[in-house]
Design an enzyme around this catalytic site. Structure first.
Site: not given
Ligand code: NAD
Length: 468
Positions: A69, A105, A63, A93
């Protein structure tokens, strides 16, 4: 999977960086610990009339700046430790990319494939109700966003539920980011994390000294890339890397991976997956049934963009990539990190590389609070000024510029242009900050990023007079 918890992994990385600072022990502890954790269990009435108890969490890690966020993930393996670890990473971050928020989160323990759309909506709305009732959401309190397994639709349900439960008509839209544009979202948020990943990797690859050490040339044109995860982040990271000139040689999803050293056309793979339900059997590519094995293939840049702890002490010795761009959160365990660094691999850390999402979320939050689309007040003015300058110069040198070309070169910036340029500026500036620390302290980029974050959070506490 590593036996050390994700939170412990993050804490180990923190401790390594803290050793390079001179902050008092108590202050370091305050920066490290998770300030609040709300664990909830609520009922879902399923479509068949039965009741299921859903487990969920919201962690507000720090905080020191408000609001906090961080995204909300839907995953059947999510747990309190993971949510706390991810909230912790969010604090660092935000500090690294100079976004004035604390970290948070959320997690809901479900595999969304097992629920109907109506059930997902009821879960999302009930989760929001729980957050509202305990003051764990609000434009100045805590602002969720999409993460693994969630997207604009869930964010739309969240803002709608928040609005109906609170008397906050003026700022309600800023209670969550990653909304559809028609509901107050910002253009460019969907692709932001993948685009930021690309900007970050491109920046790292532009530094001759660093590339020389890896035996690589500068730029992306001659680089081969493997991406794990074709979701929001992975797809967009792959798309921008390909458009930036790199060659995608392997793609990995949960059903398996495909490999073609000559290159894979991303859009053709996506179309193939849409048609057949799988990336496997893509024409010209070799199938890899054990998807995780794709991480060990030959490439210059490996981009894990699915889940955490996919590179562990077991597979780290087999990784052949020279650069790992951590698009996912926590894809490399602390043990694997040490092994890879000893091998000379450059790891561009998650706390920096996937910060594009929160950066553009910050822009969305600003837009919601100001109630005006970026570029609305300036676009025409800019265009008219540019036209006057270009026309005067053209007249002075005696040339005629065709109207279409004049319109192109003088166009004012729209929302998407401003968002992309703000993101590019953020990623480039932050990379320089981290690299400068890494050079000055003779350390790796992750440790440098953590040092940067710790110092910035420490300054905030200092300014509050809590610590000297
Ligand atoms: P998402 O759900 O859109 O995509 C995740 C993808 O990974 C899916 O297509 C899923 O089928 C695939 N997947 C799952 N298990 C798998 C495996 N064992 N091998 C290969 N592929 C696999 O999620 P996202 O939003 O793209 O998030 C992905 C990562 O990025 C997470 O770690 C998330 O915390 C991080 N992240 C996301 C954002 C965001 O803006 N969405 C921001 C920062 C970090």
């Amino acid at each position: 999977m590593s036996s050390i918890s994700f939170l412990n992994q993050v804490d180990r990385m923190f401790a390594k960086a803290a050793g390079h600072t001179n902050h008092p022990e108590g202050l370091l502890k305050q920066i490290r610990i998770c300030n609040s954790m709300y664990k909830m269990e609520f009922p879902l009435k399923k479509d068949d009339g039965s009741i299921e108890v859903i487990q969920a969490w919201r962690a507000e890690h720090s905080h020191h700046k408000l609001p906090t966020k961080g995204g909300i993930r839907f995953a059947d393996n999510v747990n309190e430790d993971e949510v706390a670890a991810l909230a912790t990473l969010m604090t660092y971050k935000c500090a690294i990319v100079n976004v004035p928020f604390g970290g948070a989160k959320g997690g809901i323990k479900i595999n969304r494939k097992n629920y109907s759309e109506g059930e997902i909506e009821r879960i999302t709305r009930r989760y929001t109700y729980e957050l509202v009732s305990k003051s764990f959401i609000g434009p100045g309190i805590d602002v969720p966003a999409p993460d693994y397994g969630t997207g604009p639709k869930e964010m739309a349900w969240i803002v709608d539920t928040y609005r109906s439960l609170t008397n906050d008509p003026l700022t309600a839209a800023a209670c969550v980011t990653g909304k559809p544009v028609t509901l107050g979202g910002v253009r460019g948020r969907t692709e932001a994390t993948g685009l930021g990943t690309y900007y970050g990797i491109r920046e790292a690859c532009s530094i001759e000294d660093d590339m020389k050490k890896l035996g690589l040339k500068t730029g992306l044109a001659d680089k081969t890339v493997i991406v794990q995860g074709l979701g929001n982040v992975g797809y967009h990271a792959a798309k921008f890397m390909q458009e930036g000139g790199a060659t995608i040689v392997a793609l990995a999803e949960y059903e398996g991976a495909i490999h073609n050293p000559k290159g894979l056309d991303l859009e053709a793979v996506v179309a193939h997956r849409k048609k057949t339900g799988s990336i496997l059997n893509f024409p010209g590519a070799t199938n890899i049934t054990d998807s995780a094995k794709a991480l060990e293939l030959q490439c210059d840049i490996l981009i894990p963009a699915a889940l955490e702890s996919v590179i562990t002490a077991e597979n780290a010795p087999n990784i052949k990539a020279k650069i790992i761009g951590e698009a996912a959160n926590g894809p490399v365990t602390a043990d694997a990190d040490a092994i890879l660094l000893a091998k000379g691999v450059m790891i561009i850390p998650d706390v920096f590389l996937n910060a594009g999402g929160v950066t553009v979320s910050y822009f969305e939050w600003l837009k919601n609070l100001s109630h005006v689309r970026f570029g609305r007040m300036s676009k025409r003015f800019e265009q008219a000024s540019n036209e006057r300058i270009v026309s005067a110069m053209a007249k002075a040198v005696g040339i005629d510029i065709p109207p279409v070309e004049l319109a192109n070169v003088t166009a004012g910036a729209d929302e998407i242009d401003l968002v992309k340029s703000g993101l590019e500026e953020t990623m480039a500036t932050s990379y320089t900050e981290i690299r400068n620390i890494a050079v000055a302290k003779n350390t790796d980029l992750r440790t440098a990023a953590f040092i940067n974050a710790i110092d910035k959070v420490a300054v905030s506490y200092g300014e509050m007079g809590i610590f000297p």
